[in-house]
Design an enzyme around this catalytic site. Structure first.
Site, PDB file in Angstrom:
ATOM      1  N   GLN A 146      -1.018  -1.506  10.831  1.00 16.25           N
ATOM      2  CA  GLN A 146      -1.419  -0.792  11.507  1.00 16.25           C
ATOM      3  C   GLN A 146      -0.943  -0.820  12.984  1.00 16.25           C
ATOM      4  OE1 GLN A 146      -6.093  -2.323  10.475  1.00 16.25           O
ATOM      5  NE2 GLN A 146      -6.396  -0.208  10.315  1.00 16.25           N
ATOM      6  N   HIS A 172      -4.564  -3.467   3.793  1.00  9.98           N
ATOM      7  CA  HIS A 172      -3.127  -3.687   4.420  1.00  9.98           C
ATOM      8  C   HIS A 172      -2.086  -3.857   4.239  1.00  9.98           C
ATOM      9  CE1 HIS A 172      -6.105  -0.151   6.804  1.00  9.98           C
ATOM     10  NE2 HIS A 172      -6.645  -1.488   6.896  1.00  9.98           N
ATOM     11  N   GLY A 186     -11.875  -5.510  12.267  1.00  9.68           N
ATOM     12  CA  GLY A 186     -10.987  -6.092  11.863  1.00  9.68           C
ATOM     13  C   GLY A 186      -9.699  -4.706  11.593  1.00  9.68           C
ATOM     14  N   CYS A 189     -12.405   2.366   8.137  1.00 10.50           N
ATOM     15  CA  CYS A 189     -10.747   1.589   8.748  1.00 10.50           C
ATOM     16  C   CYS A 189     -10.169   2.949  10.010  1.00 10.50           C
ATOM     17  CB  CYS A 189      -9.766   2.636   7.560  1.00 10.50           C
ATOM     18  SG  CYS A 189      -8.200   1.409   8.295  1.00 10.50           S
ATOM     19  N   LEU A 190      -9.515   1.899  10.877  1.00  7.68           N
ATOM     20  CA  LEU A 190      -9.080   2.064  12.236  1.00  7.68           C
ATOM     21  C   LEU A 190      -7.973   3.209  12.099  1.00  7.68           C
ATOM     22  CD1 LEU A 190      -9.430  -0.347  14.454  1.00  7.68           C
ATOM     23  CD2 LEU A 190     -10.666   0.776  14.801  1.00  7.68           C
ATOM     24  N   HIS A 208     -10.205  -5.123   2.651  1.00  6.27           N
ATOM     25  CA  HIS A 208      -9.751  -4.182   3.419  1.00  6.27           C
ATOM     26  C   HIS A 208      -9.030  -4.959   4.176  1.00  6.27           C
ATOM     27  CE1 HIS A 208     -11.799   0.078   5.281  1.00  6.27           C
ATOM     28  NE2 HIS A 208      -9.668  -1.009   6.046  1.00  6.27           N
ATOM     29  N   GLU A 209      -8.885  -6.006   4.630  1.00  7.39           N
ATOM     30  CA  GLU A 209      -8.303  -5.848   5.508  1.00  7.39           C
ATOM     31  C   GLU A 209      -6.400  -6.694   5.339  1.00  7.39           C
ATOM     32  OE1 GLU A 209      -7.805  -4.899   8.779  1.00  7.39           O
ATOM     33  OE2 GLU A 209      -9.854  -4.416   8.267  1.00  7.39           O
TER      34      GLU A 209
HETATM   35 NI    NI Z   1      -8.253  -0.333   7.719  1.00  9.87          NI
END
Ligand code: NI
Length: 179
Positions: A52, A152, A47, A106-107, A148-149
């Protein structure tokens, strides 16, 4: 195909509340969405939210099938992007009282994993790229990924659910590795 740079915590842009998207989508926003998918598959991740990559818009992409090792190396082959979903202006209209604990990463917080407890099931309203509204229920890994997404989009990261001490240690590690 354009892979964008993923912002790494701590970065103030990850803490902004994203703005709603207006329809019809501009060509610029369509390109952002394509780039988000390319960036997610390239990472690889399951995701990615627009903040991000430094875009303050309420957009996220997911592919929760991508999680399986068997699919991981196939994104650019036919059928590789089998579960790519685009979520625009998402809003939870219900969350279950019962919770589930899942290990998250998380990225924007690389190489870091921790257990997070969230509602186990959710009801979501969102828009697709044509501006059509949808509503559906989600549970299991998909419910975790969506929560989670969409955190953000509110300027929130999964490490915010951890103890202040643990969060401090992670922030220190990120500053050391990625400054
Ligand atoms: Ni994330």
């Amino acid at each position: 195909m354009a892979v964008r740079e993923i912002l790494i915590h701590p970065d103030d842009r990850l803490r902004e509340v994203a703005k709603p998207v207006t329809f019809p989508l501009s060509d610029g926003v369509k390109t952002i969405i394509e780039d988000m998918a390319d960036t997610m598959y390239d990472a690889p991740g399951v995701g990615l939210a627009a903040p991000q990559i430094g875009v303050s818009l309420q957009i996220a992409v997911t592919d929760t099938q991508w999680r399986s090792e068997e699919v991981r190396h196939l994104p650019d082959e036919p059928g590789g992007r089998r579960d790519l979903k685009v979520w625009i202006n998402p809003e939870f209209i219900w969350k279950s009282d019962n919770t589930e604990t899942c290990e998250e990463g998380c990225l924007s917080v690389p190489e870091t994993y921790a257990d997070v407890t969230r509602p186990a099931a959710v009801k979501l309203r969102w828009y697709d790229m044509e501006g059509e509204a949808h509503e559906a229920d989600f549970e299991g890994f998909q419910a975790v990924a969506l929560q989670h997404e969409f955190d953000h989009l509110l300027g929130k990261l999964f490490i915010d659910y951890l103890s202040p001490l643990k969060r401090k240690m992670i922030t220190k590690k990120m500053k050391k590795l990625y400054k």
